[in-house]
Design a protein around this motif. Structure first.
Motif, PDB file in Angstrom:
ATOM      1  N   GLY A 154      36.546  17.410  -7.918  1.00 41.24           N
ATOM      2  CA  GLY A 154      35.859  16.468  -8.783  1.00 41.24           C
ATOM      3  C   GLY A 154      36.584  16.408 -10.121  1.00 41.24           C
ATOM      4  O   GLY A 154      36.996  17.439 -10.650  1.00 41.24           O
ATOM      5  N   VAL A 155      36.761  15.219 -10.642  1.00 42.19           N
ATOM      6  CA  VAL A 155      37.481  15.068 -11.915  1.00 42.19           C
ATOM      7  C   VAL A 155      36.649  14.330 -12.961  1.00 42.19           C
ATOM      8  O   VAL A 155      37.171  13.971 -14.025  1.00 42.19           O
ATOM      9  N   GLY A 156      35.386  14.093 -12.642  1.00 41.76           N
ATOM     10  CA  GLY A 156      34.520  13.413 -13.608  1.00 41.76           C
ATOM     11  C   GLY A 156      35.064  12.048 -13.974  1.00 41.76           C
ATOM     12  O   GLY A 156      35.499  11.285 -13.118  1.00 41.76           O
ATOM     13  N   SER A 157      35.067  11.753 -15.260  1.00 40.98           N
ATOM     14  CA  SER A 157      35.540  10.442 -15.722  1.00 40.98           C
ATOM     15  C   SER A 157      36.989  10.480 -16.181  1.00 40.98           C
ATOM     16  O   SER A 157      37.445   9.581 -16.885  1.00 40.98           O
ATOM     17  N   SER A 158      37.724  11.513 -15.778  1.00 42.93           N
ATOM     18  CA  SER A 158      39.132  11.625 -16.157  1.00 42.93           C
ATOM     19  C   SER A 158      39.960  10.498 -15.550  1.00 42.93           C
ATOM     20  O   SER A 158      39.598   9.925 -14.524  1.00 42.93           O
ATOM     21  N   LEU A 159      41.088  10.223 -16.185  1.00 44.22           N
ATOM     22  CA  LEU A 159      42.002   9.184 -15.719  1.00 44.22           C
ATOM     23  C   LEU A 159      42.518   9.508 -14.325  1.00 44.22           C
ATOM     24  O   LEU A 159      43.067  10.598 -14.107  1.00 44.22           O
ATOM     25  N   VAL A 160      42.318   8.594 -13.395  1.00 43.06           N
ATOM     26  CA  VAL A 160      42.820   8.751 -12.025  1.00 43.06           C
ATOM     27  C   VAL A 160      43.409   7.419 -11.589  1.00 43.06           C
ATOM     28  O   VAL A 160      42.798   6.375 -11.775  1.00 43.06           O
ATOM     29  N   GLU A 161      44.594   7.463 -10.995  1.00 44.63           N
ATOM     30  CA  GLU A 161      45.173   6.264 -10.382  1.00 44.63           C
ATOM     31  C   GLU A 161      44.762   6.286  -8.905  1.00 44.63           C
ATOM     32  O   GLU A 161      45.415   6.922  -8.087  1.00 44.63           O
ATOM     33  N   GLU A 162      43.681   5.607  -8.620  1.00 46.06           N
ATOM     34  CA  GLU A 162      43.117   5.613  -7.266  1.00 46.06           C
ATOM     35  C   GLU A 162      44.135   5.179  -6.220  1.00 46.06           C
ATOM     36  O   GLU A 162      44.155   5.715  -5.115  1.00 46.06           O
ATOM     37  N   ASP A 163      44.993   4.227  -6.582  1.00 46.76           N
ATOM     38  CA  ASP A 163      45.980   3.719  -5.616  1.00 46.76           C
ATOM     39  C   ASP A 163      47.173   4.664  -5.452  1.00 46.76           C
ATOM     40  O   ASP A 163      48.077   4.377  -4.669  1.00 46.76           O
ATOM     41  N   LYS A 164      47.174   5.804  -6.136  1.00 51.05           N
ATOM     42  CA  LYS A 164      48.283   6.762  -6.035  1.00 51.05           C
ATOM     43  C   LYS A 164      47.843   8.090  -5.431  1.00 51.05           C
ATOM     44  O   LYS A 164      48.598   9.061  -5.440  1.00 51.05           O
ATOM     45  N   LEU A 165      46.633   8.151  -4.878  1.00 49.51           N
ATOM     46  CA  LEU A 165      46.147   9.395  -4.282  1.00 49.51           C
ATOM     47  C   LEU A 165      47.010   9.816  -3.099  1.00 49.51           C
ATOM     48  O   LEU A 165      47.359  10.990  -2.958  1.00 49.51           O
ATOM     49  N   ASP A 166      47.372   8.851  -2.232  1.00 50.19           N
ATOM     50  CA  ASP A 166      48.237   9.174  -1.088  1.00 50.19           C
ATOM     51  C   ASP A 166      49.618   9.621  -1.559  1.00 50.19           C
ATOM     52  O   ASP A 166      50.215  10.536  -0.978  1.00 50.19           O
ATOM     53  N   LEU A 167      50.108   8.986  -2.607  1.00 52.50           N
ATOM     54  CA  LEU A 167      51.405   9.386  -3.164  1.00 52.50           C
ATOM     55  C   LEU A 167      51.351  10.814  -3.693  1.00 52.50           C
ATOM     56  O   LEU A 167      52.268  11.603  -3.473  1.00 52.50           O
ATOM     57  N   ALA A 168      50.286  11.155  -4.392  1.00 48.29           N
ATOM     58  CA  ALA A 168      50.136  12.518  -4.918  1.00 48.29           C
ATOM     59  C   ALA A 168      50.137  13.524  -3.766  1.00 48.29           C
ATOM     60  O   ALA A 168      50.825  14.555  -3.836  1.00 48.29           O
ATOM     61  N   THR A 169      49.405  13.206  -2.701  1.00 46.97           N
ATOM     62  CA  THR A 169      49.379  14.079  -1.526  1.00 46.97           C
ATOM     63  C   THR A 169      50.773  14.207  -0.931  1.00 46.97           C
ATOM     64  O   THR A 169      51.225  15.308  -0.593  1.00 46.97           O
ATOM     65  N   SER A 170      51.472  13.099  -0.829  1.00 50.41           N
ATOM     66  CA  SER A 170      52.833  13.098  -0.282  1.00 50.41           C
ATOM     67  C   SER A 170      53.779  13.945  -1.124  1.00 50.41           C
ATOM     68  O   SER A 170      54.588  14.712  -0.588  1.00 50.41           O
ATOM     69  N   LEU A 171      53.682  13.822  -2.442  1.00 50.00           N
ATOM     70  CA  LEU A 171      54.544  14.619  -3.331  1.00 50.00           C
ATOM     71  C   LEU A 171      54.248  16.110  -3.180  1.00 50.00           C
ATOM     72  O   LEU A 171      55.170  16.937  -3.173  1.00 50.00           O
TER      73      LEU A 171
END
Length: 174
Positions: free
Chosen positions: A142-159
């Motif tokens: 959980g990250v609360g209201s912190s900045l998240v690039e929703e469209d980059k979640l798969d990229l983060a996992t890949s990295l």
């Protein structure tokens, strides 16, 4: 008292040969960070050429860095900038091991190329800044209201998977 305007133009015209005029900070104008072309033109109109010697801010596409370079020729890197680049290129091209790098920033999307390139060279990659929340969320935290690039979640996992496959320790702050 300012960095643009009639008073500044008059003061610039009065600078003696070899003289220096210190202008007010450009950050007081919202047009600076927006890289506003009109603001860039006003800044550029005060000079004959542009030398950027601020390595720490050279990556910013702001009016006083990227913007003025469109209107002033020549626009060049200064000696300190060249020294920093030479050191950085040498350190990355032929690093001493173990080699660690720290990458920070608010968005994963602006650091993709850097991170992928570093994964080929480093033993440890430390991430910081706002982008870490995209990595945390990709791991299910959980990250609360912190900045998240929703469209980059798969990229983060890949990295993270690439790092693991290459034996690179990818570290996030706790």
């Amino acid at each position: 008292k300012d960095c643009i305007g009639e008073e500044v133009v008059k003061l610039v015209a009065q600078i003696p040969e070899g003289g220096v005029l210190l202008l007010e900070n450009v950050r007081f104008y919202k047009e600076e960070e927006k890289n506003d072309p009109e603001f860039s033109k006003k800044l550029a109109s005060l000079a004959d050429l542009y030398v950027n010697d601020a390595f720490g801010t050279a990556h910013r596409a702001h009016a006083s860095t990227e913007g003025v370079a469109k209107y002033l020729k020549p626009s060049v890197a200064g000696f300190l900038m060249q020294k920093e680049l030479d050191y950085l290129v040498g350190a990355v091209a032929n690093p001493k091991k173990p080699f660690a790098a720290i990458v920070g920033g608010s968005k994963v999307s602006t650091k993709i190329g850097v991170m992928e390139s570093l994964l080929e060279k480093v033993d440890i990659l430390l991430l910081g800044g706002g982008m870490i929340f995209t990595f945390y969320k990709a791991q299910g935290y959980g990250v609360g209201s912190s900045l998240v690039e929703e469209d980059k979640l798969d990229l983060a996992t890949s990295l993270m998977e690439k790092a693991k496959a290459k034996g690179v320790s990818l570290l996030l702050p706790t």
